[in-house]
Every structure is written in structure tokens, then in C-alpha cells.
Design a protein around this motif. Structure first.
Motif, PDB file in Angstrom:
ATOM      1  N   PRO A  29       5.148   3.353  -0.470  1.00 48.67           N
ATOM      2  CA  PRO A  29       3.964   2.777   0.178  1.00 48.67           C
ATOM      3  C   PRO A  29       3.996   2.899   1.696  1.00 48.67           C
ATOM      4  O   PRO A  29       2.978   2.666   2.358  1.00 48.67           O
ATOM      5  CB  PRO A  29       4.013   1.304  -0.258  1.00 48.67           C
ATOM      6  CG  PRO A  29       5.443   1.048  -0.592  1.00 48.67           C
ATOM      7  CD  PRO A  29       5.984   2.331  -1.123  1.00 48.67           C
ATOM      8  N   LYS A  33      -1.371   7.195   4.201  1.00 51.70           N
ATOM      9  CA  LYS A  33      -2.263   7.655   3.147  1.00 51.70           C
ATOM     10  C   LYS A  33      -3.340   8.570   3.712  1.00 51.70           C
ATOM     11  O   LYS A  33      -3.637   8.582   4.899  1.00 51.70           O
ATOM     12  CB  LYS A  33      -2.913   6.449   2.446  1.00 51.70           C
ATOM     13  CG  LYS A  33      -1.908   5.570   1.703  1.00 51.70           C
ATOM     14  CD  LYS A  33      -1.174   6.360   0.625  1.00 51.70           C
ATOM     15  CE  LYS A  33      -0.227   5.479  -0.184  1.00 51.70           C
ATOM     16  NZ  LYS A  33       0.984   5.105   0.529  1.00 51.70           N
ATOM     17  N   ASN A  41      -3.420   8.674  -6.098  1.00 54.76           N
ATOM     18  CA  ASN A  41      -2.979   7.349  -6.526  1.00 54.76           C
ATOM     19  C   ASN A  41      -3.944   6.736  -7.534  1.00 54.76           C
ATOM     20  O   ASN A  41      -3.527   6.106  -8.513  1.00 54.76           O
ATOM     21  CB  ASN A  41      -2.845   6.433  -5.318  1.00 54.76           C
ATOM     22  CG  ASN A  41      -1.673   6.816  -4.422  1.00 54.76           C
ATOM     23  OD1 ASN A  41      -0.899   7.720  -4.746  1.00 54.76           O
ATOM     24  ND2 ASN A  41      -1.545   6.142  -3.291  1.00 54.76           N
TER      25      ASN A  41
END
Length: 365
Positions: A29, A33, A41
Motif C-alpha cells: 500500500p 497509485k 486493484n
């Protein structure tokens, strides 16, 4: 010793690097992103990607020195994310209108020709369509939609992995089926064979030219209004050494999930059958490059069975498998075969239709 899977040739090296980035972003994590990672995901969550299996696959990738990875899989192999502005060079999907029969692993299908060659010259005649027959005396109609089920029937070893004098194989088979629903969802089902009473086992003492019939087990099933175009079946044979066979079942399924997720992201809007074809090529690459070591992968083949083939196979007589013409019968009946590793191993499958319809008739003139 286990096979070093990263030394195996892959068809699309950059796709393997993209898969590793997708897995890394899903597992960590802390990695920044992106639109790509968010899409991966979401798809991984939807299809319930197994994180433990994904971590093992990524560890296999990372076990190779970065300089070697970069040489094998390109510059993305040493990145944690796809750099902004980088143009991913995935091979474009096959062109619409091309013959899918030429672009996928062939299904060795049984037909009445194999059972009765003398009658084959006259060809096959299809009975009148009976999919929606008129009500009979009871006034009941047949179900509007047929349900097709593909069953694993057993396997045959043509050439074991070792020299014959070096001992027998300990073999198991993993099947992973994929279809796309009319709503655009992906459905994946995986099984490990032999499957007896709900428990998976191993074929012990497997020697060259030996046949193992059954246990019969369903590998895929769906009603015709619940899927589009057909299904893909990935069949992987393993030699059991000291790994956990259930690990590899899950890793094969993860490879299928990653493949269809990447196809959906990079090739949106392609037809269903083209998506299955494109994911087929990626599945083999991901299995060859990312499966963890422990048990040896003997070989992997993915075939696509289209809807019309499901109908045709379900109405085709089974044929008994024999390795060479003139050999005694093996008792292994099939409607299509899947071969791996230059035909060292063969898996047999049948297709069932509910409600059933009569087999196609042979017309002899």
C-alpha cells in the motif's frame, strides 16, 4: 531440482514486467497509485486474487537479479510503477475477423470420424434443431436455455519427465476455467486433479505410456444465457517434488486473473472472444515466469472452447484414447484432448449438455 521458471521463453516479456508491477502495487500500500494500479486493484478485488499466492509469484520474479530481469523483460522489470509518460508496448490483440482456430491452441476433438472412419466420408448430419421443442403430451416445454458442463476425465502420460530408469513421476493437474458474463464480469474456477470426494490428490507412480482414468470432475459449468462466446480452459501439469500442490492451484488461478485484468485495462472494447484469446497468451507467459519453485511445472496449455463448439462437442460421440494407432484401448474416453510439453502428457475432457440432445447422426449413402 525444481525448474528455474524464469529461464523459460515467454511470448510477451514486457507483459510479465507489467504483471509484476500490478502485483507489487496490490501487495504494497506504500507504492504510489496510478490509474493503472487503481484499475488492477479493483479487478483483483473483484476476482478475489489470492494475496499469498501473489506474494509467492512476485518473490519468484524478484529472486532474479535486477540486471537480469531488465535484460529478460525490459526496463519495466526494475520499476515499482509504470513511469508517467511511458508507453507500454504490449502486443496488440489479434485482429477482428481473423480465424480464431489459427490463433489458439488446437483442441484435439473427438468425432464420429475417429470412431467409424468408414462412415466418415459421408460426413455428419445434424438432426433437426431440438433446442426448443414443442410441448409433448404433458404440455411441458424443454428449458429455454441449455447448461453446458466441461468435465475432466483423466490423463495419459506419453513420456515421463525423467528417464524411465530414474523413477516414476508423481503428477497432478490444475485446471482453471474463465468466462465472461453478459454483464462484462469475469468468472474464474480452478480445480486440482485427481479430485475424489471433494479432496484433491496426486497420481502416484506415473510411468511412460500409462493411463489414469478419472476421477471425473467438473471444471466449468454455465447456462448459455450467462456467458458470452465460450470459455477458456487452462490446463497445467505438475511433477510433485516438495511443494504444496494447493499453492500451485492458487498461483495458476492468480495468473489467469492477472491476465484478464491486464487485457481489460489495455484493450478495452475488444470482443469477448478476442479478450479470451489475448488472455490465453498472457496466462502461459505468467505461469512460465512467475510460478514459485518447489514442484516442477511440466507444461501449460490454454484452449478456447466457443459456444458453438460446446454444442457440437456435447452431441458428438466420445472416442477412446490410444497413444498410437493399433495400441490396445486405454478406457479413457474423451470429446477433446489438451496436450502439454510437446505431448508428454495428455488430459481428456468431455462436454455435457442439460437438457441433453441426441448425438449427431452419421449418414452413410
Amino acid at each position: 531440482m525444481p525448474i528455474r521458471r524464469l529461464t523459460r521463453k515467454v511470448r510477451n516479456p514486457e507483459a510479465v514486467a507489467v504483471a509484476a508491477i500490478a502485483l507489487r502495487g496490490y501487495l504494497d500500500p506504500q507504492i504510489a497509485k496510478s490509474d493503472f494500479q487503481d484499475a488492477m486493484n479493483k479487478k483483483f478485488d473483484e476476482l478475489k486474487l489470492d494475496k499469498d499466492a501473489a506474494a509467492r509469484m512476485l518473490a519468484t520474479f524478484d529472486r532474479t537479479k535486477p540486471s537480469v530481469r531488465e535484460r529478460m523483460f525490459g526496463p519495466l522489470a526494475v520499476q515499482k510503477t509504470i513511469p508517467v509518460g511511458y508507453k507500454v508496448n504490449l502486443r496488440p490483440p489479434v485482429l477482428a475477423g481473423s480465424s480464431t482456430q489459427l490463433m489458439r491452441s488446437p483442441i484435439r476433438a473427438a468425432a464420429n470420424q475417429a470412431a467409424e472412419p468408414a462412415a466418415a466420408a459421408a460426413g455428419l448430419a445434424r438432426p433437426p434443431d431440438q433446442t426448443h421443442p414443442d410441448p409433448g403430451e404433458g404440455g411441458q416445454r424443454a428449458p429455454k436455455f441449455a447448461t453446458y458442463t466441461i468435465t475432466y476425465e483423466g490423463m495419459h502420460c506419453i513420456d515421463e519427465t525423467h528417464a524411465d530408469w530414474a523413477g516414476s513421476d508423481e503428477t497432478y493437474v490444475v485446471t482453471s476455467a474463465l468466462h465472461i458474463t453478459k454483464q462484462g464480469d469475469n468468472v474464474v474456477r480452478s480445480e486440482r486433479h485427481p479430485l475424489r470426494n471433494g479432496q484433491s490428490g496426486i497420481y502416484g507412480d506415473v510411468d511412460s505410456h500409462e493411463t489414469f482414468v478419472g476421477p471425473r470432475a467438473a471444471v466449468w459449468s454455465a447456462r448459455e444465457d450467462k456467458f458470452i462466446a465460450g470459455t477458456s480452459i487452462t490446463t497445467t501439469f505438475f511433477e510433485h517434488d516438495f511443494g504444496d500442490p494447493d499453492y500451485y492451484k492458487q498461483e495458476v488461478e492468480d495468473a489467469v486473473i492477472v491476465a484478464i485484468a491486464i487485457v481489460a485495462h489495455f484493450f478495452p472494447g475488444v470482443g469477448t472472444i478476442l479478450a479470451l484469446i489475448e488472455s490465453k497468451h498472457l496466462i502461459s507467459d505468467f505461469i512460465n515466469a512467475l510460478l514459485s519453485t518447489g514442484d516442477d511445472e511440466i507444461g501449460t496449455t490454454t484452449v478456447i472452447v466457443e459456444t458453438d463448439e460446446l454444442e457440437e462437442l456435447s452431441r458428438t460421440h466420445t472416442v477412446e484414447y490410444f497413444e498410437r494407432r493399433g495400441d490396445p484401448g486405454t478406457g479413457l474416453d474423451y470429446q477433446f484432448l489438451v496436450e502439454v510439453n510437446d505431448n508428454d502428457y495428455v488430459a481428456a475432457f468431455q462436454v455435457r449438455r442439460d437438457p441433453p440432445l441426441p448425438p449427431f447422426e452419421i449418414i452413410v449413402e
